[in-house]
Design a protein around this motif. Structure first.
Motif, mmCIF file in Angstrom:
data_model
loop_
_atom_site.group_PDB
_atom_site.id
_atom_site.type_symbol
_atom_site.label_atom_id
_atom_site.label_comp_id
_atom_site.label_asym_id
_atom_site.label_seq_id
_atom_site.Cartn_x
_atom_site.Cartn_y
_atom_site.Cartn_z
ATOM 1 N N GLN A 333 0.818 -1.218 0.000
ATOM 2 C CA GLN A 333 0.000 0.000 0.000
ATOM 3 C C GLN A 333 0.847 1.261 0.000
ATOM 4 O O GLN A 333 0.342 2.356 -0.221
ATOM 5 N N LEU A 334 2.171 1.106 0.275
ATOM 6 C CA LEU A 334 3.024 2.283 0.494
ATOM 7 C C LEU A 334 4.074 2.489 -0.593
ATOM 8 O O LEU A 334 4.790 3.484 -0.573
ATOM 9 N N ASP A 335 4.200 1.528 -1.541
ATOM 10 C CA ASP A 335 5.132 1.656 -2.662
ATOM 11 C C ASP A 335 6.551 1.936 -2.165
ATOM 12 O O ASP A 335 7.121 3.004 -2.399
ATOM 13 N N LEU A 336 7.138 0.972 -1.461
ATOM 14 C CA LEU A 336 8.396 1.187 -0.747
ATOM 15 C C LEU A 336 9.605 0.611 -1.468
ATOM 16 O O LEU A 336 9.513 -0.371 -2.183
ATOM 17 N N THR A 337 10.747 1.259 -1.225
ATOM 18 C CA THR A 337 12.033 0.702 -1.655
ATOM 19 C C THR A 337 12.451 -0.361 -0.639
ATOM 20 O O THR A 337 11.838 -0.504 0.418
ATOM 21 N N LYS A 338 13.538 -1.069 -0.931
ATOM 22 C CA LYS A 338 14.044 -2.081 0.009
ATOM 23 C C LYS A 338 14.426 -1.430 1.337
ATOM 24 O O LYS A 338 14.097 -1.945 2.419
ATOM 25 N N ALA A 339 15.106 -0.274 1.275
ATOM 26 C CA ALA A 339 15.513 0.422 2.508
ATOM 27 C C ALA A 339 14.286 0.856 3.304
ATOM 28 O O ALA A 339 14.264 0.766 4.542
ATOM 29 N N ASP A 340 13.257 1.342 2.579
ATOM 30 C CA ASP A 340 12.017 1.742 3.253
ATOM 31 C C ASP A 340 11.357 0.554 3.948
ATOM 32 O O ASP A 340 10.861 0.663 5.072
ATOM 33 N N SER A 341 11.347 -0.604 3.261
ATOM 34 C CA SER A 341 10.732 -1.800 3.833
ATOM 35 C C SER A 341 11.453 -2.234 5.108
ATOM 36 O O SER A 341 10.822 -2.674 6.071
ATOM 37 N N ASP A 342 12.767 -2.107 5.100
ATOM 38 C CA ASP A 342 13.545 -2.437 6.305
ATOM 39 C C ASP A 342 13.170 -1.498 7.448
ATOM 40 O O ASP A 342 13.034 -1.927 8.596
ATOM 41 N N MET A 343 12.996 -0.214 7.112
ATOM 42 C CA MET A 343 12.607 0.748 8.141
ATOM 43 C C MET A 343 11.214 0.432 8.680
ATOM 44 O O MET A 343 10.951 0.518 9.877
ATOM 45 N N LEU A 344 10.327 0.053 7.769
ATOM 46 C CA LEU A 344 8.959 -0.285 8.176
ATOM 47 C C LEU A 344 8.968 -1.449 9.163
ATOM 48 O O LEU A 344 8.253 -1.432 10.173
ATOM 49 N N GLU A 345 9.791 -2.451 8.889
ATOM 50 C CA GLU A 345 9.866 -3.598 9.802
ATOM 51 C C GLU A 345 10.404 -3.170 11.168
ATOM 52 O O GLU A 345 9.904 -3.607 12.207
ATOM 53 N N ARG A 346 11.412 -2.290 11.172
ATOM 54 C CA ARG A 346 11.963 -1.800 12.439
ATOM 55 C C ARG A 346 10.912 -0.998 13.214
ATOM 56 O O ARG A 346 10.888 -1.010 14.446
ATOM 57 N N ALA A 347 10.055 -0.292 12.481
ATOM 58 C CA ALA A 347 9.042 0.560 13.114
ATOM 59 C C ALA A 347 7.835 -0.233 13.611
ATOM 60 O O ALA A 347 7.043 0.265 14.407
ATOM 61 N N MET A 348 7.695 -1.472 13.142
ATOM 62 C CA MET A 348 6.460 -2.230 13.374
ATOM 63 C C MET A 348 6.096 -2.403 14.852
ATOM 64 O O MET A 348 4.922 -2.307 15.215
ATOM 65 N N PRO A 349 7.069 -2.671 15.764
ATOM 66 C CA PRO A 349 6.672 -2.821 17.172
ATOM 67 C C PRO A 349 5.903 -1.612 17.698
ATOM 68 O O PRO A 349 4.967 -1.767 18.499
ATOM 69 N N GLU A 350 6.286 -0.416 17.261
ATOM 70 C CA GLU A 350 5.589 0.794 17.707
ATOM 71 C C GLU A 350 4.281 0.994 16.948
ATOM 72 O O GLU A 350 3.251 1.317 17.521
ATOM 73 N N LEU A 351 4.323 0.776 15.637
ATOM 74 C CA LEU A 351 3.152 1.051 14.801
ATOM 75 C C LEU A 351 1.989 0.105 15.109
ATOM 76 O O LEU A 351 0.831 0.506 15.168
ATOM 77 N N LYS A 352 2.296 -1.178 15.305
ATOM 78 C CA LYS A 352 1.224 -2.175 15.398
ATOM 79 C C LYS A 352 0.429 -2.079 16.692
ATOM 80 O O LYS A 352 -0.706 -2.562 16.765
ATOM 81 N N SER A 353 0.992 -1.450 17.695
ATOM 82 C CA SER A 353 0.270 -1.343 18.972
ATOM 83 C C SER A 353 -0.890 -0.361 18.887
ATOM 84 O O SER A 353 -1.736 -0.299 19.764
#
Length: 470
Positions: A333-353
């Protein structure tokens, strides 16, 4: 198809008709059939009832199979397609004639209509009494015939239903229904019975809107001398207003809930609890469901669909889900680069709550990848006032001097700025959040700073340190 019947070995079947989508009520029926077989170590079979040629397109079939797979229901052996067995259905209809349990009826459509109209005019239910029932001679030349079952006329038919209990109907209520149409095609009533027998089905679990059909189908089974299946007719799902679930209640298909960002394990858990329970347990895994499921705890009353409960369950499963999996699910849904996807995964613990569904999760992550200058929403704009700008400048200076860009160091620096300005931390954190994300809500402000990194964080703050159009 196998025709062996072993009463100690459970065989269930789920038999959807391809009408364009997998209805949420049908999905629950499929789930219950699947769980009953898995619980008893038996077989769960899938049969697509595709005899309606106009509606049974390959696309409609694919939607159903895809929906079941997404929900996590795997079936034993390949899917059966009812249309493949039409010659067998016709064979049984002719066997019933040979057994004296069915007959060729030469009544024309016009004659049938006249009798129906007469019954309606006399305000009585239409029960066909065909003069061909007990005649053995051939019909008029050139007049097509149908094959009808000789329904029993005396006594009653009783079903000991595993959900509904004992249900009886007077046989006088049953009509001589059609088994084989004049063009040689089987009716639904015949095809279902033959397929269930030939597939060795021992337990038929389906919606209680099929209960009336069961009495007619039993008449065929008994006429053929076949083993009788055990029936379990489950109450339908109703909307929040108590009416039968329909389009006016909103989403009806499993794919609708997937598109709404519901995880399959959340829908699995919710459908399981819709009309069935295990004590006070609300969160039930697939393994627990298989271990615990029985038909004794299926309620007799219709259950009401509650979207808020589903959303609450979904939020729980999002919090429990693997971060890499979630990142993959929302990255599209976000049209991400590989680096962006890595950042998204790192952010997930905060975002998913903070998310109740995957769409909300994607929306909540959008600020991480926004291009400067950020679009500022209404709530954030209200926080970026003339009074807040000096605080942003002070925070920018302090953060620019942080050597180790870590959560605790950042919190220390921002708290010091708030103390020196003699304001509460929130008075600084709110405009800082607005500057960094363009929104008034986000994950914790120090987590946001860590995720964005020093260069991007300072640049976003700097964009908001001056008056617009100044």
């Amino acid at each position: 198809m196998s025709a062996s019947h072993n009463p100690s070995f459970v065989v269930t079947r789920f038999a959807p008709s391809p009408t364009g989508f997998l209805h949420i009520g049908n999905a629950r029926t499929g789930l219950f059939s699947w769980l009953f077989a898995r619980h008893h170590g038996g077989q769960a079979l899938l049969r697509v009832e595709d005899t309606d040629k106009a509606r049974s397109t390959q696309a409609a079939i694919d939607v159903i199979l895809d929906g079941l797979q997404w929900l996590g229901l795997d079936w034993d052996g390949p899917a059966h397609f009812q249309s493949e067995f039409e010659p067998r259905h016709a064979e049984v209809a002719h066997q019933l004639i040979e057994r004296g349990a069915a007959y060729r009826c030469y009544l024309t459509p016009e004659e049938l209509k006249a009798r129906r109209d007469k019954a309606q005019a006399e305000r009585r239910p239409f029960r066909l009494v065909s003069e061909w029932r007990d005649r053995s001679e051939a019909g008029p030349e050139g007049v097509p015939s149908v094959i009808r079952l000789k329904a029993p006329r005396e006594g009653e038919t009783v079903i000991e239903d595993l959900v509904q209990g004992r249900v009886a109907v007077a046989n006088a209520e049953l009509d001589d229904f059609v088994l084989l149409r004049s063009d040689g095609s089987p009716t639904y009533m015949l095809a279902v019975v033959v397929d269930d027998h030939d597939m060795g089905v021992t337990h038929i679990i389906r919606g209680d809107d099929h209960l009336n059909n069961a009495f007619r189908q039993l008449a065929i089974i008994r006429a053929m001398g076949w083993p009788e299946p055990t029936y379990a007719h489950i109450p339908l799902i109703h909307g929040p207003d108590g009416a039968k679930l329909s389009k006016r209640h909103g989403a009806l298909g499993v794919h609708d809930y997937r598109d709404m960002g519901i995880l399959p394990e959340a829908l699995f858990n919710y459908l399981l609890r819709l009309g069935w329970g295990h004590g006070d347990d609300e969160i039930i895994s697939k393994d627990q469901a298989i271990a615990w499921f029985d038909l004794d705890h299926v309620g007799k009353s219709p259950s009401r669909f509650d979207m808020k409960k589903l959303e609450s369950l979904n939020a729980h499963y999002i919090r429990e889900a693997d971060n890499e999996r979630l990142a993959k699910l929302v990255a599209g849904q976000l049209d991400l680069t590989k680096a962006d996807s890595d950042m998204l995964e790192r952010a997930m613990p905060e975002l998913k709550s903070r998310a109740h569904d995957l769409n909300q999760l994607a929306e909540g992550a959008r600020f991480l990848f926004a291009k400067r200058p950020l679009a500022i929403d209404e709530g954030a704009a209200a926080l970026l006032t003339a009074d807040s700008r000096p605080l942003l400048r002070a925070a920018h200076d302090a953060l620019g001097k942080v050597a180790a860009w870590e959560h605790d160091r950042l919190e220390e620096a921002v708290r010091l700025v708030a103390e020196q300005a003699d304001v509460k931390l929130g008075k600084l954190a709110q405009p800082l959040r607005a500057a960094l994300t363009g929104r008034s809500t986000s994950p914790g402000i120090f987590d946001v700073l860590v995720l964005l990194g020093q260069g991007e964080s300072l640049a976003r703050i700097a964009d908001q340190m001056v008056e617009p159009n100044a």
